[in-house]
Design a protein around this motif. Structure first.
Motif, PDB file in Angstrom:
ATOM      1  N   PRO A  41      32.816  37.458 -18.206  1.00 28.30           N
ATOM      2  CA  PRO A  41      31.827  38.034 -17.290  1.00 28.30           C
ATOM      3  C   PRO A  41      31.318  39.377 -17.797  1.00 28.30           C
ATOM      4  O   PRO A  41      32.074  40.196 -18.325  1.00 28.30           O
ATOM      5  CB  PRO A  41      32.605  38.188 -15.987  1.00 28.30           C
ATOM      6  CG  PRO A  41      34.025  38.318 -16.404  1.00 28.30           C
ATOM      7  CD  PRO A  41      34.183  37.501 -17.653  1.00 28.30           C
ATOM      8  N   VAL A  43      29.568  42.582 -16.310  1.00 28.61           N
ATOM      9  CA  VAL A  43      29.289  43.264 -15.049  1.00 28.61           C
ATOM     10  C   VAL A  43      28.341  44.418 -15.322  1.00 28.61           C
ATOM     11  O   VAL A  43      28.556  45.207 -16.257  1.00 28.61           O
ATOM     12  CB  VAL A  43      30.584  43.765 -14.387  1.00 28.61           C
ATOM     13  CG1 VAL A  43      30.270  44.452 -13.065  1.00 28.61           C
ATOM     14  CG2 VAL A  43      31.550  42.608 -14.176  1.00 28.61           C
ATOM     15  N   GLU A  61      28.851  34.952 -18.334  1.00 31.07           N
ATOM     16  CA  GLU A  61      28.340  35.056 -16.968  1.00 31.07           C
ATOM     17  C   GLU A  61      27.938  36.499 -16.702  1.00 31.07           C
ATOM     18  O   GLU A  61      28.668  37.435 -17.050  1.00 31.07           O
ATOM     19  CB  GLU A  61      29.401  34.615 -15.959  1.00 31.07           C
ATOM     20  CG  GLU A  61      28.968  34.774 -14.508  1.00 31.07           C
ATOM     21  CD  GLU A  61      30.073  34.417 -13.532  1.00 31.07           C
ATOM     22  OE1 GLU A  61      29.847  34.512 -12.306  1.00 31.07           O
ATOM     23  OE2 GLU A  61      31.170  34.045 -14.001  1.00 31.07           O
ATOM     24  N   PHE A  62      26.773  36.674 -16.081  1.00 31.48           N
ATOM     25  CA  PHE A  62      26.286  38.013 -15.755  1.00 31.48           C
ATOM     26  C   PHE A  62      26.483  38.261 -14.263  1.00 31.48           C
ATOM     27  O   PHE A  62      26.143  37.416 -13.429  1.00 31.48           O
ATOM     28  CB  PHE A  62      24.806  38.152 -16.112  1.00 31.48           C
ATOM     29  CG  PHE A  62      24.565  38.472 -17.557  1.00 31.48           C
ATOM     30  CD1 PHE A  62      24.399  39.788 -17.975  1.00 31.48           C
ATOM     31  CD2 PHE A  62      24.523  37.463 -18.511  1.00 31.48           C
ATOM     32  CE1 PHE A  62      24.176  40.085 -19.310  1.00 31.48           C
ATOM     33  CE2 PHE A  62      24.303  37.749 -19.840  1.00 31.48           C
ATOM     34  CZ  PHE A  62      24.130  39.063 -20.250  1.00 31.48           C
ATOM     35  N   ILE A  63      27.013  39.440 -13.961  1.00 33.33           N
ATOM     36  CA  ILE A  63      27.221  39.856 -12.576  1.00 33.33           C
ATOM     37  C   ILE A  63      26.531  41.206 -12.398  1.00 33.33           C
ATOM     38  O   ILE A  63      26.891  42.187 -13.057  1.00 33.33           O
ATOM     39  CB  ILE A  63      28.716  39.967 -12.229  1.00 33.33           C
ATOM     40  CG1 ILE A  63      29.399  38.605 -12.401  1.00 33.33           C
ATOM     41  CG2 ILE A  63      28.898  40.475 -10.805  1.00 33.33           C
ATOM     42  CD1 ILE A  63      30.900  38.649 -12.179  1.00 33.33           C
ATOM     43  N   THR A  96      25.933  37.341  -3.215  1.00 31.84           N
ATOM     44  CA  THR A  96      27.002  37.602  -2.253  1.00 31.84           C
ATOM     45  C   THR A  96      26.710  38.896  -1.513  1.00 31.84           C
ATOM     46  O   THR A  96      26.444  39.937  -2.135  1.00 31.84           O
ATOM     47  CB  THR A  96      28.360  37.705  -2.960  1.00 31.84           C
ATOM     48  OG1 THR A  96      28.578  36.517  -3.729  1.00 31.84           O
ATOM     49  CG2 THR A  96      29.482  37.860  -1.951  1.00 31.84           C
ATOM     50  N   SER A 103      22.864  30.801  -2.396  1.00 33.32           N
ATOM     51  CA  SER A 103      22.897  30.266  -3.761  1.00 33.32           C
ATOM     52  C   SER A 103      21.757  29.283  -3.954  1.00 33.32           C
ATOM     53  O   SER A 103      21.299  28.647  -3.006  1.00 33.32           O
ATOM     54  CB  SER A 103      24.240  29.581  -4.035  1.00 33.32           C
ATOM     55  OG  SER A 103      24.418  28.466  -3.189  1.00 33.32           O
ATOM     56  N   VAL A 136      25.768  41.530  -4.653  1.00 34.33           N
ATOM     57  CA  VAL A 136      26.281  41.058  -5.939  1.00 34.33           C
ATOM     58  C   VAL A 136      25.531  39.784  -6.311  1.00 34.33           C
ATOM     59  O   VAL A 136      25.557  38.797  -5.570  1.00 34.33           O
ATOM     60  CB  VAL A 136      27.793  40.789  -5.880  1.00 34.33           C
ATOM     61  CG1 VAL A 136      28.294  40.292  -7.237  1.00 34.33           C
ATOM     62  CG2 VAL A 136      28.544  42.044  -5.463  1.00 34.33           C
ATOM     63  N   SER A 138      25.184  36.877  -9.162  1.00 35.35           N
ATOM     64  CA  SER A 138      25.893  36.252 -10.276  1.00 35.35           C
ATOM     65  C   SER A 138      25.020  35.170 -10.893  1.00 35.35           C
ATOM     66  O   SER A 138      24.498  34.304 -10.177  1.00 35.35           O
ATOM     67  CB  SER A 138      27.216  35.654  -9.788  1.00 35.35           C
ATOM     68  OG  SER A 138      27.839  34.915 -10.814  1.00 35.35           O
ATOM     69  N   SER A 140      25.047  32.200 -13.880  1.00 34.36           N
ATOM     70  CA  SER A 140      25.945  31.440 -14.746  1.00 34.36           C
ATOM     71  C   SER A 140      25.365  30.061 -14.997  1.00 34.36           C
ATOM     72  O   SER A 140      24.385  29.651 -14.362  1.00 34.36           O
ATOM     73  CB  SER A 140      27.338  31.321 -14.110  1.00 34.36           C
ATOM     74  OG  SER A 140      27.248  30.619 -12.876  1.00 34.36           O
TER      75      SER A 140
END
Length: 502
Positions: A41, A43, A61-63, A96, A103, A136, A138, A140
């Protein structure tokens, strides 16, 4: 003694049963998924209004974390673009918040009877968070290929709707929008006006001020009121139905089949520019004043008709039977001449064997007692009335004329009963389902009162009812005058037809 042994056995077994744990192999405890071990991830502490570009793969994965800001009172709007994503290897977006999760995937796929449409740019407005907590985002994918993306998050401007202020926006199937409106202490009802010069079909939805907001083509009919719109639309809103406020949601369809029944539009053609505005509607006393004003106008018309009938020329009085008019005298002499010719024979009227001075049977002689009712005899008068030329007796004409009224009443009953049943049924279905398309009327001019969603268009028919009653009253007065004067004057009247017209 046996009872004591059983009690001791129960006390020993109960803790053992409660502490039983199903068997789990040691090799399964704490085992990590191969996918979880390989994901790295990234962040990022992000900022509103800034654009972010990157690539995601199976192991990346980008957060993006957007910090909490108490000064922000409007919700955030997230836009994600990905040209590399495909239905077989989509880009997954998960947002989130403190109390909700939203989503979706890119590309957005909408299924229609003519096929599927895909959209690589998606914009969604988050549900308002009263705590203004952090957001947040996310990004992916489960694809082995690199999938590029462009992300930016902005704060929605003018999210709370003000009365009498026009708002302009653009909407597409992948970029729905919604705004919030809350009634003040003065406003009890409002009318939403929507106008657009573009042809794509759109659904206008009114939902409660609650999360989640259903702003997709497949979910927009889950809650509240909704109607399809192409160029113009409107919905009447009441504070008692939305005491905590409401959301005005705009969603464009992939095709126009919901509005026109034809399979037109799709993809880039379905971008709609529109303008909407909320206007304060009339209140309860406005209804009372409007209805009372109309009734006063009709009352004045009734008074004018009443005084006009009183001041009009009175009918001629019926002449006494002892006074004989010149016309009656001439006709009486004419009847006497006919009677003398018919009853004074100059030759024997009997066959052989009978003399002139013998008494004949009265049944063999026509004494013309029916001269007053026989049309053939009446028409031999020297001076005729117009009613004498009628082929049938006035009583027969009156009975046949009344058939118009009874036939019209029968037809009215058969027409009125289904109409009333349909009105009540569809009103109930409309309130239960929220489907405004069930009833077709001018939504921009509708005003709701009691159970009727379009009271003013129903009340506008009261003129037909009141003028019809006035016409029936005038017909009844005319019929009484005609009977008082006598039915031998003028042409035979068909009052049943006039009653049917009323």
């Amino acid at each position: 003694m046996n009872f004591v042994k059983i009690l001791i056995l129960i006390v020993i077994l109960i803790p053992t049963c409660l502490s039983y744990v199903p068997y789990c192999p040691i090799s399964e405890k704490g085992q990590k998924s191969q996918l979880t071990e390989d994901v790295n991830p990234v962040v990022c502490n992000a900022k509103f209004g800034q654009q972010y570009i990157g690539n995601v793969t199976l192991d990346t994965e980008f957060i993006f974390v957007f910090p909490k800001d108490g000064r922000i009172t409007s919700p955030a709007r997230i836009t994600v673009i990905s040209k590399d994503a495909a239905p077989s290897h989509p880009l997954l977006v998960v947002v989130t918040q403190l109390k909700s999760i939203l989503s979706w995937q890119i590309p957005l796929v909408t299924d229609t009877p003519s096929g599927s449409y895909t959209y690589s740019q998606i914009s969604r407005t988050l549900c308002p968070d009263p705590d203004n907590g952090e957001i947040v985002v996310s990004l992916s994918t489960l694809s082995d290929f690199n999938i590029s993306f462009v992300l930016w998050v902005n704060i929605t401007q003018n999210f709370d709707i003000e009365l009498s202020r026009p708002y302009t926006l653009k909407v597409s199937p992948s970029e729905p929008q919604f705004y919030r409106f809350r009634f003040d202490n003065v406003t009890s009802s409002a009318l939403l006006h929507v106008e657009s010069h573009d042809s794509p079909c759109m659904t206008l939805s009114i939902q409660n001020n609650l999360c989640p907001v259903y702003d997709l083509e497949r979910t927009i009919q889950y809650q509240g009121l909704w109607q399809t719109v192409m160029t113009k639309g409107g919905i009447f809103l009441r504070k008692e139905e939305f005491p905590n406020g409401l959301f005005v949601v705009f969603v464009v369809h992939s095709t126009n089949i919901a509005c026109t029944g034809k399979m037109t539009g799709g993809n880039s053609d379905q971008v709609k520019s529109l303008t909407f505005q909320l206007e304060r509607s009339i209140g309860y006393w406005d209804y009372v004043i409007g209805v009372a004003s109309v009734l006063v106008v009709f009352f004045v018309i009734y008074l004018a008709a009443f005084f006009f009938t009183l001041c009009s020329k009175k009918p001629l009085p019926v002449q006494p039977h002892s006074v004989e008019s010149p016309i009656d005298a001439v006709n009486a002499q004419h009847y006497a001449a006919i009677s003398s010719c018919a009853t004074t024979p100059t030759t024997s009227i009997f066959p052989g064997g009978y003399s002139d001075d013998s008494d004949p049977d009265e049944t063999d002689v026509d004494l013309l007692y029916d001269a007053d009712s026989s049309k053939e005899v009446i028409r031999t008068k020297q001076i005729l009335f117009l009613s004498d030329l009628a082929q049938k007796d006035p009583r027969v004409l009156s009975v046949k004329s009344s058939l118009y009224l009874w036939i019209m009443m029968t037809v009215a009953v058969f027409y009125a009963l289904p109409v009333v049943q349909l009105v009540f049924t569809y009103q109930q279905v409309l309130y239960e389902t929220g489907n405004q398309d069930l009833c077709y009327y001018n939504f921009l001019c509708s005003h709701r009162l009691f159970f009727m969603s379009d009271f003013n268009h129903v009340f506008s028919n009261i003129g037909y009812l009141l003028f019809g009653l006035l016409f029936i009253g005038l017909t009844y007065r005319r019929q009484r005058i005609s009977h008082a004067v006598g039915s031998h004057l003028g042409i035979p009247y068909h009052y049943g037809m006039f009653y049917a017209l009323g």
